[in-house]
Write a protein that holds these residues in place. Structure first.
Motif, short mmCIF file in Angstrom:
data_model
loop_
_atom_site.label_atom_id
_atom_site.label_comp_id
_atom_site.label_asym_id
_atom_site.label_seq_id
_atom_site.Cartn_x
_atom_site.Cartn_y
_atom_site.Cartn_z
N UNK A 86 35.13 68.09 -23.80
CA UNK A 86 35.35 67.17 -24.76
C UNK A 86 37.39 67.10 -25.43
N UNK A 87 37.30 68.25 -25.31
CA UNK A 87 38.27 68.83 -25.74
C UNK A 87 39.26 68.00 -24.86
N UNK A 88 38.95 68.71 -23.71
CA UNK A 88 39.56 68.19 -22.63
C UNK A 88 40.16 66.58 -22.27
N UNK B 212 42.23 65.18 -25.23
CA UNK B 212 43.75 65.82 -25.38
C UNK B 212 43.91 64.57 -23.97
N UNK B 213 44.27 64.54 -22.69
CA UNK B 213 44.40 63.56 -21.60
C UNK B 213 44.28 62.39 -22.12
N UNK B 214 43.33 62.02 -22.98
CA UNK B 214 43.00 60.10 -23.73
C UNK B 214 43.90 60.30 -24.89
N UNK B 215 44.40 60.75 -24.97
CA UNK B 215 45.61 60.60 -25.91
C UNK B 215 47.07 60.79 -25.58
N UNK B 216 47.17 61.43 -24.76
CA UNK B 216 48.20 61.76 -23.86
C UNK B 216 48.24 59.94 -23.07
N UNK B 217 47.14 59.85 -22.88
CA UNK B 217 47.22 58.11 -22.00
C UNK B 217 47.20 58.52 -20.57
N UNK B 218 46.89 59.92 -20.40
CA UNK B 218 47.13 60.24 -18.43
C UNK B 218 45.56 60.08 -18.33
N UNK B 219 43.98 60.33 -18.78
CA UNK B 219 43.35 60.10 -18.70
C UNK B 219 42.84 58.65 -17.67
N UNK B 220 42.53 59.64 -15.81
CA UNK B 220 41.64 58.43 -15.80
C UNK B 220 40.65 59.34 -14.74
#
Length: 173
Positions: free
Chosen positions: A32-34, A37-45
């Motif tokens: 959940x945390x990773x 953080x990835x989603x918040x940075x806009x890099x989640x794929x």
């Protein structure tokens, strides 16, 4: 699986379910945390989410303790990589190894080898009883070649810890 010491069924580690839940909770929190953080940075794929899921599964596998069970004449551990069984009534060697945690290494006459954390035995008197009974049979049959002294010392340590716990629980210490 008996917990009270009655009957002839196998005895299991009574603390394992809680430890398994803790391992699952830690892995889920990591995932959940990773992802957050990835989603918040806009890099989640999708590929990165799959990577975090795989790493979370690895965290779970590392944190999940072995499941220890015992019955008349046998002791078994099950973990993510399989299961190991030794005949406690046909042990040929008992050895303690350890660094941070003390581990008990058991070998039987049939080629079985098993390693387990001694804290599991200290926390589960019925598991300890099954192992102790099997070892006494091994000594009586003459199969135990090495490690009777190491096992005796471990037994004394577990008995001392148990006595201290009883005294603490009763308010005498």
């Amino acid at each position: 699986m008996r917990g009270s010491g009655t009957g002839d069924g196998p005895v299991t580690d009574r603390h394992w379910p809680g430890s398994a839940r803790l391992a699952a909770s830690c892995a889920l929190a990591f995932f959940a945390l990773t992802v957050l953080v990835d989603w918040d940075a806009g890099t989640l794929t999708v590929a990165r989410a799959a990577l975090w899921l795989a790493l979370s599964a690895a965290v779970f596998a590392v944190l999940l303790p072995q499941r220890v069970s015992a019955g008349r004449g046998w002791l078994m551990t099950r973990g993510p990589l399989g299961r190991r069984v030794v005949r406690t009534d046909a042990l040929v060697s008992v050895r303690q190894s350890g660094g941070i945690t003390t581990r008990l290494v058991l070998r039987d006459a049939h080629g079985g080898r098993l390693e387990l954390d001694t804290r599991v035995l200290a926390a589960n008197p019925f598991l300890w009883h099954e192992l102790d009974t099997g070892l006494r049979r091994s000594v009586h049959r003459g199969t135990l070649l090495h490690g009777e002294d190491a096992f005796r010392r471990l037994g004394e340590r577990i008995d001392t810890e148990t006595a201290r716990a009883v005294l603490r629980a009763s308010g005498l210490s």
